[in-house]
Write a protein that holds these residues in place. Sequence first.
Motif, short mmCIF file in Angstrom:
data_model
loop_
_atom_site.label_atom_id
_atom_site.label_comp_id
_atom_site.label_asym_id
_atom_site.label_seq_id
_atom_site.Cartn_x
_atom_site.Cartn_y
_atom_site.Cartn_z
N ARG A 29 69.32 12.15 -131.19
CA ARG A 29 68.74 12.69 -130.03
C ARG A 29 68.26 14.07 -130.41
N ASP A 30 68.98 15.02 -131.12
CA ASP A 30 68.73 16.34 -131.40
C ASP A 30 67.44 16.20 -132.04
N PHE A 32 64.78 14.34 -131.54
CA PHE A 32 63.94 14.07 -130.23
C PHE A 32 63.98 15.38 -129.71
N VAL A 33 64.76 16.13 -129.49
CA VAL A 33 64.69 17.23 -128.79
C VAL A 33 64.06 18.35 -129.62
N SER A 36 60.24 17.92 -129.66
CA SER A 36 59.63 18.40 -128.52
C SER A 36 59.49 19.77 -128.16
N CYS A 37 60.36 20.54 -128.65
CA CYS A 37 60.24 21.91 -128.65
C CYS A 37 59.13 22.50 -129.62
#
Length: 107
Positions: A29-30, A32-33, A36-37
Amino acid sequence: RMLPKRALKDMETRFRQRYLDLIMNPHVRDTFVMRSCIISEVRNYLEDRNFLEVETPILNMIAGGATARPFITHHNELHRDMFLRIAPELYLKQLVVGGLDRVFESG
């Protein structure tokens, strides 16, 4: 259905059931985040310098891209075969020639 009791290790399960991978593995999940950033920052950087984000066609009516063998798919609604683009820069070059000096495409 119950969630697995331990972290997912099987790569096929992780890719086929991405939602489970995101629930069970916080580092995924980290990732993916963070991705995106990064994409957002690159987009902001280019837009701050007056670049214009554009979208160009993915599927074409004719094959293009030098000598590469095209990927052919069928468009059911149009009842015709179409070709996946091989060289995305061709459309971007057309935009530059048409007067849009600063363009970019993401994704």
